[in-house]
Design a protein around this motif. Structure first.
Motif, mmCIF file in Angstrom:
data_model
loop_
_atom_site.group_PDB
_atom_site.id
_atom_site.type_symbol
_atom_site.label_atom_id
_atom_site.label_comp_id
_atom_site.label_asym_id
_atom_site.label_seq_id
_atom_site.Cartn_x
_atom_site.Cartn_y
_atom_site.Cartn_z
ATOM 1 N N HIS A 1 0.804 -1.217 0.000
ATOM 2 C CA HIS A 1 0.000 0.000 0.000
ATOM 3 C C HIS A 1 0.839 1.270 0.000
ATOM 4 C CE1 HIS A 1 0.927 -0.189 4.299
ATOM 5 N NE2 HIS A 1 0.559 1.062 4.365
ATOM 6 N N ALA A 2 2.115 1.210 0.417
ATOM 7 C CA ALA A 2 2.909 2.431 0.552
ATOM 8 C C ALA A 2 3.959 2.600 -0.534
ATOM 9 C CB ALA A 2 3.592 2.454 1.921
ATOM 10 N N VAL A 3 4.404 1.539 -1.157
ATOM 11 C CA VAL A 3 5.525 1.603 -2.097
ATOM 12 C C VAL A 3 5.108 0.996 -3.432
ATOM 13 C CG1 VAL A 3 7.927 0.955 -2.514
ATOM 14 C CG2 VAL A 3 7.141 1.380 -0.167
ATOM 15 N N SER A 4 5.406 1.692 -4.510
ATOM 16 C CA SER A 4 5.120 1.157 -5.842
ATOM 17 C C SER A 4 6.312 1.395 -6.748
ATOM 18 C CB SER A 4 3.863 1.793 -6.442
ATOM 19 O OG SER A 4 4.052 3.187 -6.619
ATOM 20 N N VAL A 5 6.418 0.592 -7.785
ATOM 21 C CA VAL A 5 7.498 0.721 -8.759
ATOM 22 C C VAL A 5 6.898 0.857 -10.145
ATOM 23 C CG1 VAL A 5 9.532 -0.346 -9.800
ATOM 24 C CG2 VAL A 5 9.086 -0.642 -7.352
ATOM 25 N N GLU A 6 7.330 1.869 -10.854
ATOM 26 C CA GLU A 6 6.913 2.088 -12.242
ATOM 27 C C GLU A 6 8.156 2.071 -13.114
ATOM 28 O OE1 GLU A 6 4.816 5.572 -15.012
ATOM 29 O OE2 GLU A 6 5.126 5.875 -12.858
ATOM 30 N N ARG A 7 8.086 1.375 -14.215
ATOM 31 C CA ARG A 7 9.220 1.290 -15.127
ATOM 32 C C ARG A 7 8.937 2.084 -16.390
ATOM 33 N NH1 ARG A 7 12.630 -3.632 -14.136
ATOM 34 N NH2 ARG A 7 12.011 -4.357 -12.064
ATOM 35 N N ILE A 8 9.832 3.001 -16.701
ATOM 36 C CA ILE A 8 9.742 3.780 -17.930
ATOM 37 C C ILE A 8 11.049 3.562 -18.688
ATOM 38 C CG2 ILE A 8 9.484 6.059 -18.960
ATOM 39 C CD1 ILE A 8 7.951 6.932 -16.515
ATOM 40 N N GLY A 9 10.995 2.714 -19.699
ATOM 41 C CA GLY A 9 12.216 2.372 -20.411
ATOM 42 C C GLY A 9 13.216 1.724 -19.469
ATOM 43 N N ALA A 10 14.425 2.285 -19.407
ATOM 44 C CA ALA A 10 15.479 1.729 -18.557
ATOM 45 C C ALA A 10 15.531 2.389 -17.178
ATOM 46 C CB ALA A 10 16.832 1.868 -19.254
ATOM 47 N N THR A 11 14.477 3.139 -16.836
ATOM 48 C CA THR A 11 14.419 3.817 -15.545
ATOM 49 C C THR A 11 13.290 3.239 -14.700
ATOM 50 O OG1 THR A 11 15.280 5.884 -16.459
ATOM 51 C CG2 THR A 11 14.081 6.027 -14.378
ATOM 52 N N ALA A 12 13.588 2.965 -13.440
ATOM 53 C CA ALA A 12 12.571 2.545 -12.483
ATOM 54 C C ALA A 12 12.257 3.723 -11.568
ATOM 55 C CB ALA A 12 13.053 1.359 -11.668
ATOM 56 N N ILE A 13 10.974 3.995 -11.363
ATOM 57 C CA ILE A 13 10.543 5.041 -10.432
ATOM 58 C C ILE A 13 9.930 4.364 -9.217
ATOM 59 C CG2 ILE A 13 9.080 7.055 -10.074
ATOM 60 C CD1 ILE A 13 9.048 7.419 -13.114
ATOM 61 N N VAL A 14 10.558 4.534 -8.074
ATOM 62 C CA VAL A 14 10.047 3.990 -6.815
ATOM 63 C C VAL A 14 9.342 5.119 -6.082
ATOM 64 C CG1 VAL A 14 10.639 2.873 -4.638
ATOM 65 C CG2 VAL A 14 11.937 2.330 -6.711
ATOM 66 N N ARG A 15 8.060 4.914 -5.806
ATOM 67 C CA ARG A 15 7.256 5.976 -5.194
ATOM 68 C C ARG A 15 6.785 5.554 -3.804
ATOM 69 N NH1 ARG A 15 4.950 10.079 -7.802
ATOM 70 N NH2 ARG A 15 5.106 8.953 -9.798
ATOM 71 N N LEU A 16 7.038 6.431 -2.832
ATOM 72 C CA LEU A 16 6.554 6.225 -1.469
ATOM 73 C C LEU A 16 5.315 7.077 -1.267
ATOM 74 C CD1 LEU A 16 6.760 5.277 1.485
ATOM 75 C CD2 LEU A 16 8.360 7.159 1.895
ATOM 76 N N ASP A 17 4.194 6.427 -0.967
ATOM 77 C CA ASP A 17 2.940 7.149 -0.731
ATOM 78 C C ASP A 17 2.097 6.353 0.264
ATOM 79 O OD1 ASP A 17 0.645 8.618 -0.722
ATOM 80 O OD2 ASP A 17 0.212 8.403 -2.862
ATOM 81 N N ARG A 18 2.255 6.676 1.534
ATOM 82 C CA ARG A 18 1.480 5.987 2.571
ATOM 83 C C ARG A 18 0.040 6.484 2.632
ATOM 84 N NH1 ARG A 18 3.945 5.621 8.397
ATOM 85 N NH2 ARG A 18 2.268 4.074 8.493
#
Length: 260
Positions: A9-26
């Motif tokens: 529920h708090a952490v997600s990973v999005e992949r855009i090409g060769a970049t991973a975006i780790v998002r913290l949202d509690r």
């Protein structure tokens, strides 16, 4: 191809090409770092070690806060029996483990910071290679004001960046820093208009991704090994210092006032 994967529920990973975006949202507690969140962030960082499809990793929060630091309302950390020192040490070690995991990611890492970033949030972003911050963001290290020494092996990282005297000022005075003040000190690397930190981080990542992946990894490895050579030696006891100070009556009273 963009792919979003929800990890919890708090952490997600999005992949855009060769970049991973780790998002913290509690979605609560101003993105404070609970024991569960720190464990998840550690696992996410470790997942990149053998991922050869990723050249860069961006760590970000929400549009209003990166993190308010350690969660002072987390029962998994603060409701442990004071007599169970081993359990307290294990809980106190999770922040340091999280920071080491992010520092040891082989890909280039960029923190994209909007809004507030406090205490443990700063400790985490100092483990990233670069930090992009909104011009309206505010930083603060309040650990001394809540009865705790700065831990998570952050002291040597901070001293490496700002020097000994300024590090003591930041820790012991606990004053708020604007983004431009933080830029002058080297605590962040880029200041951008509000709402554009992630965009800037993606631009930087895109440039890095053009390099051969191995070149980026080996360059980061060489620089970090030199810059951080004495970090563990200087801070291997900081968990025990935190436990010792945190158990004192004055520290308990100070935390209750700070989090009220």
């Amino acid at each position: 191809m963009n792919q979003a994967v929800s990890l919890e529920h708090a952490v997600s990973v999005e992949r855009i090409g060769a970049t991973a975006i780790v998002r913290l949202d509690r979605g609560k507690n101003k993105n404070a770092l609970s024991q569960a969140v720190m464990t998840e962030l550690t696992r996410v960082a470790e997942s990149f070690h053998e991922d050869r499809s990723i050249n860069s990793v961006i760590l970000t929060g929400t549009r209003t806060e990166f993190s308010a630091g350690v969660d002072l309302k987390d029962p998994a950390r603060w409701n442990i029996d004071p007599a169970d020192i081993e359990a307290i040490r294990i809980a106190s070690s999770r922040g340091a483990a999280m920071c080491r995991a992010w520092e040891n990611i082989p890909q280039l890492t960029i923190a994209a910071i909007e809004g507030i970033n406090v205490g443990g949030g700063i400790a985490l972003t100092l483990c990233c290679d670069w930090r992009v911050q909104s011009e309206t963001s505010i930083m603060m290290l309040p650990e001394a004001q809540i009865g705790l020494p700065l831990s998570w092996q952050t002291v040597p990282r901070l001293v490496n960046i700002v020097g000994a005297s300024k590090a003591k000022q930041l820790i012991l005075l606990g004053e708020k820093l604007s983004s431009h003040e933080a830029l002058e000190l080297g605590l962040i690397d880029f200041v951008v208009p509000a709402g554009t930190a992630l965009d800037k981080a993606l631009q930087l990542a895109e440039k890095v991704n053009k390099n051969p992946r191995l070149v980026t990894t080996l360059t980061k490895h060489s620089v970090n090994n030199y810059a951080n050579a004495l970090n563990h030696l200087a801070s291997y006891m900081d968990v025990d210092q935190s436990v010792l100070c945190g158990l004192s009556e004055s520290a308990v009273q100070t935390r209750e006032k700070f989090s009220a």
